[in-house]
Scaffold this motif. Sequence first.
Motif, PDB file in Angstrom:
ATOM      1  N   GLN A  86      -9.437  -2.441 -16.784  1.00  0.00           N
ATOM      2  CA  GLN A  86      -8.276  -2.738 -15.940  1.00  0.00           C
ATOM      3  C   GLN A  86      -6.980  -2.736 -16.755  1.00  0.00           C
ATOM      4  OE1 GLN A  86     -11.155  -4.506 -15.976  1.00  0.00           O
ATOM      5  NE2 GLN A  86     -11.982  -3.872 -13.995  1.00  0.00           N
ATOM      6  N   GLY A 138     -14.538  -5.325  -9.575  1.00  0.00           N
ATOM      7  CA  GLY A 138     -13.838  -6.569  -9.241  1.00  0.00           C
ATOM      8  C   GLY A 138     -13.221  -6.475  -7.861  1.00  0.00           C
ATOM      9  N   GLN A 139     -12.505  -7.506  -7.497  1.00  0.00           N
ATOM     10  CA  GLN A 139     -11.869  -7.530  -6.171  1.00  0.00           C
ATOM     11  C   GLN A 139     -10.897  -6.365  -6.036  1.00  0.00           C
ATOM     12  OE1 GLN A 139     -10.095 -11.280  -5.176  1.00  0.00           O
ATOM     13  NE2 GLN A 139      -9.263 -10.575  -3.231  1.00  0.00           N
ATOM     14  N   ASN A 140     -10.982  -5.652  -4.918  1.00  0.00           N
ATOM     15  CA  ASN A 140     -10.100  -4.506  -4.715  1.00  0.00           C
ATOM     16  C   ASN A 140      -8.701  -4.970  -4.310  1.00  0.00           C
ATOM     17  OD1 ASN A 140      -9.739  -1.558  -4.455  1.00  0.00           O
ATOM     18  ND2 ASN A 140      -9.288  -2.055  -2.318  1.00  0.00           N
ATOM     19  N   ASP A 141      -7.693  -4.307  -4.883  1.00  0.00           N
ATOM     20  CA  ASP A 141      -6.306  -4.537  -4.480  1.00  0.00           C
ATOM     21  C   ASP A 141      -5.976  -3.493  -3.418  1.00  0.00           C
ATOM     22  OD1 ASP A 141      -3.567  -4.750  -4.151  1.00  0.00           O
ATOM     23  OD2 ASP A 141      -3.139  -4.995  -6.290  1.00  0.00           O
ATOM     24  N   ASN A 142      -5.966  -3.893  -2.164  1.00  0.00           N
ATOM     25  CA  ASN A 142      -5.750  -2.949  -1.072  1.00  0.00           C
ATOM     26  C   ASN A 142      -4.360  -2.322  -1.092  1.00  0.00           C
ATOM     27  OD1 ASN A 142      -8.354  -3.328   0.041  1.00  0.00           O
ATOM     28  ND2 ASN A 142      -7.673  -5.213   1.037  1.00  0.00           N
ATOM     29  N   ARG A 147     -11.307   0.472  -1.148  1.00  0.00           N
ATOM     30  CA  ARG A 147     -12.410  -0.100  -1.924  1.00  0.00           C
ATOM     31  C   ARG A 147     -13.288   0.993  -2.550  1.00  0.00           C
ATOM     32  NH1 ARG A 147     -14.443  -4.329  -4.796  1.00  0.00           N
ATOM     33  NH2 ARG A 147     -13.725  -2.647  -6.140  1.00  0.00           N
TER      34      ARG A 147
END
Length: 267
Positions: A86, A138-142, A147
Amino acid sequence: MISKQIDIIRRITDFEPEIAVVLGSGLGEFAKQVDKVCEIKYSDIEGMPVSTAPNHEGKFVFGNIGNKRIAVMQGRVHLYEGYSPQEAVMPIRIMRALGAEKLILTNASGGINKNFKVGDFMVISDHISSFVPSPLIGQNDNQLGVRFPDMSNAYDKELKSIIIKTAKELSIPVKQGVYAQLTGPQFETPAEIKMLSSIGTDAVGMSTAIEAIAAVHCGFKVCGVSLIANLACGITDMPLTEEEVSNTANASSKQFEALLSGVIRNI
């Protein structure tokens, strides 16, 4: 996620690039071809990973090539420097947020295809990223992208055609092939190269694939060019060295600069 970094850059410049460029190992001299508007060191951007690899200056250069507005990464960051995937792709997301819509990735790689020779340029037709963690874990940043991004046209067909057409106009021979990213920093073993060859790899390196993934995710059209800086381990009996990569990049710099400038003008 990158709002702090964007705010810092926007306090320095309101420049909006159309095209983003990542310069690989030994290829940083291309930045001198840019009609520069401003430059910003990564170290001056809070929370930004800083290049520690040799021959990676670690700064953004903003300016023009012909009538095209470009943002250049003069030096990237790698997983082997201790950064997470990231962190390694943060500069890609920053250049997209600044306005760039097309991305040119470059690198110095090891040639696996036995039809390649040192000093060849390879247009990246596809990549293998299975040996490194995805930057999308990890958590997706929309706000960045979906996704599950489609990677069937990761290296945009139209942009690839522009590279090939430009190379032909400049009488610069180019190959095409599949690039694989491993973590490094050690060079690969003969057994690893044999494995990579068996699954269809033409060149190998320590960057690029995760950048392409993040770029596609956030809406870039992507293309890539590899300089075959050495023949991979087992293809030749000679030990691999950082100096060989640097020497090949220096010897190929004029052709590389001509090709890259031509591609930018033709996009």
